[in-house]
Scaffold this active site. Sequence first.
Site, short mmCIF file in Angstrom:
data_model
loop_
_atom_site.label_atom_id
_atom_site.label_comp_id
_atom_site.label_asym_id
_atom_site.label_seq_id
_atom_site.Cartn_x
_atom_site.Cartn_y
_atom_site.Cartn_z
N ARG A 104 0.84 -1.19 0.00
CA ARG A 104 0.00 0.00 0.00
C ARG A 104 0.88 1.25 0.00
O ARG A 104 1.71 1.42 0.90
CB ARG A 104 -0.89 -0.01 1.25
CG ARG A 104 -1.96 1.06 1.18
CD ARG A 104 -2.60 1.23 2.52
NE ARG A 104 -3.48 0.12 2.83
CZ ARG A 104 -4.67 0.28 3.39
NH1 ARG A 104 -5.12 1.47 3.69
NH2 ARG A 104 -5.42 -0.77 3.68
N THR A 108 -0.77 7.62 -1.17
CA THR A 108 -2.08 7.53 -1.84
C THR A 108 -2.97 6.48 -1.18
O THR A 108 -4.17 6.45 -1.43
CB THR A 108 -1.90 7.12 -3.32
OG1 THR A 108 -1.35 5.79 -3.34
CG2 THR A 108 -0.96 8.06 -4.05
N ASP A 200 -4.25 -9.08 12.46
CA ASP A 200 -3.46 -9.04 11.22
C ASP A 200 -3.09 -10.47 10.82
O ASP A 200 -2.32 -11.15 11.52
CB ASP A 200 -2.19 -8.20 11.44
CG ASP A 200 -1.44 -7.99 10.12
OD1 ASP A 200 -1.32 -6.84 9.69
OD2 ASP A 200 -1.00 -9.00 9.51
N ASP A 203 0.74 -11.19 10.29
CA ASP A 203 1.48 -11.23 11.54
C ASP A 203 1.17 -12.48 12.35
O ASP A 203 2.06 -13.09 12.95
CB ASP A 203 1.15 -9.99 12.39
CG ASP A 203 1.87 -8.74 11.88
OD1 ASP A 203 2.82 -8.88 11.09
OD2 ASP A 203 1.46 -7.64 12.27
#
Length: 209
Positions: A104, A108, A200, A203
Amino acid sequence: MGKLVICDHPLIQHKLTFIRDVRTNTKDFRELVDEVASLMAYEITREVPLETVKVQTPVAEMDGKVLAGRMLGLIPILRAGLGMLDGMLKLIPAAKVGHVGLFRDPETLQPVEYYTKLPTDVTERELIVIDPMLATGGSAIAAIDVLKKRGCTQIKMMNLIAAPEGVRAVQEAHPDVDIYVAALDEKLDDHGYIVPGLGDAGDRLYGTK
Ligand code: URA
């Protein structure tokens, strides 16, 4: 509009509860995700066509059924998608695997493609894009864009848990793509985590933070 299929088999739902549990350690989390991926592979291949072949049993000849040669491709989105790959390959060992890596952009917030490696015959295959979490839908849409730009037309999406926002976004951007999930959760929080979700996924799979 692509369909949303919730794989509500009791074994999937049972294992998903332990996957969600914050007390589940990395080893157990990884094993459970692997098992659920196998069970979901069973559901997602339910409509794969069969053809009839003659088979000789020790007793008589009969018409048997075999998969009708439609070839599958599995496309894990790096990195968390890898956690579901082996479980799927256990049931679909002849599938070829393509990888799509996205990050990502911090400014933006849009997904940016940094790695793509696909089977050479990818356009002839029915593809299953794999990612444990369908949150905003940004990565899923971008990964499907990557595949369509290369000429792929038969694409399904498989996630452990989806947020309604992500499902809507994928259905709007790619109405031809069916989505298979083990659970449809309530919403996204302000940080883009699925609530209640599982945290997550990357993770928890790899023991990172
Ligand atoms: N990605 C994750 O790993 N977890 C979420 O809840 C949302 C996106």
